[in-house]
Design a protein around this motif. Structure first.
Motif, PDB file in Angstrom:
ATOM      1  N   LEU A 125       0.827  -1.203   0.000  1.00  0.00           N
ATOM      2  CA  LEU A 125       0.000   0.000   0.000  1.00  0.00           C
ATOM      3  C   LEU A 125       0.861   1.254   0.000  1.00  0.00           C
ATOM      4  O   LEU A 125       0.582   2.219  -0.720  1.00  0.00           O
ATOM      5  CB  LEU A 125      -0.933  -0.007   1.214  1.00  0.00           C
ATOM      6  N   SER A 126       1.931   1.261   0.794  1.00  0.00           N
ATOM      7  CA  SER A 126       2.808   2.441   0.851  1.00  0.00           C
ATOM      8  C   SER A 126       3.487   2.686  -0.499  1.00  0.00           C
ATOM      9  O   SER A 126       3.622   3.829  -0.934  1.00  0.00           O
ATOM     10  CB  SER A 126       3.862   2.268   1.954  1.00  0.00           C
ATOM     11  N   SER A 127       3.904   1.600  -1.168  1.00  0.00           N
ATOM     12  CA  SER A 127       4.532   1.752  -2.490  1.00  0.00           C
ATOM     13  C   SER A 127       3.529   2.277  -3.518  1.00  0.00           C
ATOM     14  O   SER A 127       3.874   3.077  -4.392  1.00  0.00           O
ATOM     15  CB  SER A 127       5.107   0.417  -2.958  1.00  0.00           C
ATOM     16  N   ALA A 128       2.276   1.821  -3.414  1.00  0.00           N
ATOM     17  CA  ALA A 128       1.240   2.317  -4.324  1.00  0.00           C
ATOM     18  C   ALA A 128       0.989   3.801  -4.099  1.00  0.00           C
ATOM     19  O   ALA A 128       0.788   4.562  -5.054  1.00  0.00           O
ATOM     20  CB  ALA A 128      -0.048   1.521  -4.116  1.00  0.00           C
ATOM     21  N   PHE A 129       1.020   4.229  -2.842  1.00  0.00           N
ATOM     22  CA  PHE A 129       0.845   5.651  -2.541  1.00  0.00           C
ATOM     23  C   PHE A 129       2.032   6.468  -3.069  1.00  0.00           C
ATOM     24  O   PHE A 129       1.853   7.599  -3.528  1.00  0.00           O
ATOM     25  CB  PHE A 129       0.706   5.876  -1.042  1.00  0.00           C
ATOM     26  N   ARG A 130       3.236   5.918  -2.988  1.00  0.00           N
ATOM     27  CA  ARG A 130       4.428   6.653  -3.416  1.00  0.00           C
ATOM     28  C   ARG A 130       4.427   6.944  -4.914  1.00  0.00           C
ATOM     29  O   ARG A 130       5.156   7.825  -5.374  1.00  0.00           O
ATOM     30  CB  ARG A 130       5.698   5.878  -3.052  1.00  0.00           C
ATOM     31  N   LYS A 131       3.625   6.238  -5.686  1.00  0.00           N
ATOM     32  CA  LYS A 131       3.526   6.503  -7.119  1.00  0.00           C
ATOM     33  C   LYS A 131       2.754   7.785  -7.409  1.00  0.00           C
ATOM     34  O   LYS A 131       2.703   8.234  -8.555  1.00  0.00           O
ATOM     35  CB  LYS A 131       2.841   5.330  -7.828  1.00  0.00           C
ATOM     36  N   HIS A 132       2.158   8.371  -6.385  1.00  0.00           N
ATOM     37  CA  HIS A 132       1.343   9.585  -6.563  1.00  0.00           C
ATOM     38  C   HIS A 132       1.808  10.653  -5.559  1.00  0.00           C
ATOM     39  O   HIS A 132       1.061  11.036  -4.647  1.00  0.00           O
ATOM     40  CB  HIS A 132      -0.133   9.259  -6.359  1.00  0.00           C
ATOM     41  N   PRO A 133       3.046  11.161  -5.735  1.00  0.00           N
ATOM     42  CA  PRO A 133       3.607  12.108  -4.752  1.00  0.00           C
ATOM     43  C   PRO A 133       2.883  13.448  -4.682  1.00  0.00           C
ATOM     44  O   PRO A 133       3.024  14.159  -3.693  1.00  0.00           O
ATOM     45  CB  PRO A 133       5.052  12.286  -5.251  1.00  0.00           C
ATOM     46  N   LEU A 134       2.121  13.796  -5.729  1.00  0.00           N
ATOM     47  CA  LEU A 134       1.386  15.059  -5.676  1.00  0.00           C
ATOM     48  C   LEU A 134       0.271  15.025  -4.636  1.00  0.00           C
ATOM     49  O   LEU A 134      -0.147  16.066  -4.128  1.00  0.00           O
ATOM     50  CB  LEU A 134       0.793  15.383  -7.050  1.00  0.00           C
ATOM     51  N   HIS A 135      -0.204  13.831  -4.323  1.00  0.00           N
ATOM     52  CA  HIS A 135      -1.332  13.700  -3.399  1.00  0.00           C
ATOM     53  C   HIS A 135      -0.951  13.051  -2.068  1.00  0.00           C
ATOM     54  O   HIS A 135      -1.627  13.274  -1.061  1.00  0.00           O
ATOM     55  CB  HIS A 135      -2.446  12.887  -4.057  1.00  0.00           C
ATOM     56  N   PHE A 136       0.114  12.244  -2.075  1.00  0.00           N
ATOM     57  CA  PHE A 136       0.543  11.558  -0.847  1.00  0.00           C
ATOM     58  C   PHE A 136       2.011  11.887  -0.622  1.00  0.00           C
ATOM     59  O   PHE A 136       2.886  11.391  -1.330  1.00  0.00           O
ATOM     60  CB  PHE A 136       0.334  10.043  -0.980  1.00  0.00           C
ATOM     61  N   ASP A 137       2.270  12.747   0.356  1.00  0.00           N
ATOM     62  CA  ASP A 137       3.644  13.178   0.603  1.00  0.00           C
ATOM     63  C   ASP A 137       4.423  12.106   1.359  1.00  0.00           C
ATOM     64  O   ASP A 137       3.902  11.044   1.691  1.00  0.00           O
ATOM     65  CB  ASP A 137       3.651  14.504   1.373  1.00  0.00           C
ATOM     66  N   SER A 138       5.700  12.401   1.616  1.00  0.00           N
ATOM     67  CA  SER A 138       6.568  11.419   2.272  1.00  0.00           C
ATOM     68  C   SER A 138       6.074  11.083   3.672  1.00  0.00           C
ATOM     69  O   SER A 138       6.195   9.931   4.120  1.00  0.00           O
ATOM     70  CB  SER A 138       8.000  11.953   2.335  1.00  0.00           C
ATOM     71  N   LEU A 139       5.521  12.063   4.374  1.00  0.00           N
ATOM     72  CA  LEU A 139       4.987  11.804   5.712  1.00  0.00           C
ATOM     73  C   LEU A 139       3.868  10.761   5.645  1.00  0.00           C
ATOM     74  O   LEU A 139       3.852   9.808   6.419  1.00  0.00           O
ATOM     75  CB  LEU A 139       4.469  13.110   6.316  1.00  0.00           C
TER      76      LEU A 139
END
Length: 412
Positions: A125-139
């Motif tokens: 799930l975290s890797s899937a979120f990382r593909k969309h950095p405009l909406h899911f930041d590093s935090l």
């Protein structure tokens, strides 16, 4: 309601050419089922559904263009919904399906469907979120990753949703406090423009028929009006172009960001409000990250950016360097010179007692309440200043234009 697998696209199709299709059909028991699938074409969708024993009755490409942009509030609502459903025992993929269908924004639906499809094919799930950095930041991604690693994803999503809700609430309060004076100044500018372009020239024609010498204030206002009428295009062009250049420089130049963020912290009244809101976000972010089990040095990577102020970003970078070399967090924060005594004391107590996340959370609550109280009193505090400014500007112009009329007996 059933949803077919999204991995039906052929190997020859590139992911960029895949689209989302809505389908409807009947299962082996004759029950009507519906769902969505990401594939390279309608034929791929039909073939995949037939392999699952579904008799397809309708396949339609879903429109993903249009719709409003995805905002931070949309992400916060999604996080809260996902946390609630996972706490209720709803499987992750099914939870994504429910949230995606419930969204009224096509762009948000597409984003969630893409993430859901990545997770279904084995991506974390975290890797899937990382593909969309405009909406899911590093935090966001770091907290989700920590939740997956520790088996406490539901708890961390709930904590993350709370963090986002509080952050958005502070930003909305700041915007609400600024909205009133900005709106009044805009209205004042519009009124002054109308007066300069239409009202004063009409008075000027009337004064010509009087003859005689006009008072100095009236002559000054007429001169300004003549300049405005002759060069209004240059004035609006300068204001528009200058404003665009200013905000673009503020957005892109690090030196400009640092200068403006330092300046904003020193502005009377508003500077104190902005400073307290930044400290509230800083302490809330670090508290959330530390409570999730993220190492302190790694957590500081996200804290500076979350504060939203370049002064605190630079201070956090230095704090991170100091902490990584063995310095205590309190010592590093004190050396930065940007944190108030109360925050430093609570951080020191937290380090000594082993409850740093709890003490930082208390500091965040205190400054969030301070922001609330300041916003409540800000409108009443600003009203006298705004009245004085408007009185000087518009009242001065009106009085200047009526002076010849007051002296009409001497002029005629």
């Amino acid at each position: 309601m059933a949803t077919a697998a999204a991995s039906a696209s052929t190997a020859s199709k590139s992911p960029s050419k895949e689209q989302i299709f809505e389908w409807e059909g009947k299962d082996k028991n004759g029950k009507v089922v519906r769902g969505e699938m990401r594939a390279g074409g309608e034929s791929v969708v039909s073939a995949s559904l037939r392999r699952q024993g579904i008799l397809v009755t309708r396949v339609k490409k879903r429109r993903t263009t249009g719709g409003r942009s995805i905002k931070q509030k949309d992400i916060a609502i999604f996080t809260r919904q996902l946390a609630t459903m996972m706490k209720a025992g709803v499987p992750l993929l099914q939870a994504f399906d429910i949230v995606a269908r419930g969204s009224t924004n096509p762009r948000m639906t597409k984003l969630l469907t893409d993430i859901r499809n990545d997770v279904e094919t084995g991506t974390s799930l975290s890797s899937a979120f990382r593909k969309h950095p405009l909406h899911f930041d590093s935090l966001y991604c770091n907290l989700v990753e920590a939740g997956e690693a520790g088996g406490i994803l539901e708890a961390l999503l709930d904590r993350l949703a709370l963090y986002q809700e509080k952050t958005i609430a502070i930003k909305q309060k700041i915007k609400g406090a600024l909205m009133y004076p900005v709106a009044v100044m805009v209205v004042a500018f519009v009124v002054l423009t109308v007066i300069m372009l239409f009202v004063i020239p009409a008075f000027k024609e009337v004064f010509k028929s009087f003859g005689g010498e006009l008072p100095a204030p009236t002559l000054a206002v007429i001169a300004m009006s003549e300049f405005f009428v002759s060069y209004w295009w240059a004035i609006f062009g300068f204001l528009g172009g200058g404003g665009y250049f200013f905000f673009e420089s503020w957005k892109r130049s690090e030196r400009m960001q640092m200068f403006m963020d330092r300046l904003l912290l020193k502005v009377p009244v508003f500077g104190d409000l902005i400073n307290k809101s930044v400290i509230a976000r800083w302490t809330r972010t670090l508290s959330t990250m530390f409570a999730a089990g993220v190492p302190l040095v790694e957590a500081l990577d996200s804290v500076g950016g979350a504060s939203g102020n370049a002064v605190y970003v630079m201070a956090t970078e230095q704090i991170q360097k100091d902490v990584s070399t063995g310095s205590a967090l309190t010592t590093s924060m004190t050396a930065s010179g940007v944190f108030p005594t109360m925050v430093l004391q609570m951080t020191a107590i937290g380090e000594e007692s082993g409850s740093l996340d709890h003490m930082l959370g208390k500091a965040a609550e205190f400054y969030e309440n301070e922001v609330d109280e300041m916003v409540k009193g800000l409108s009443s505090l600003m009203e006298p200043f705004i009245i004085v400014i408007l009185g000087v500007l518009i009242g001065g112009i009106v009085v200047s234009m009526y002076l010849p009329i007051f002296k009409l007996g001497a002029v005629v």
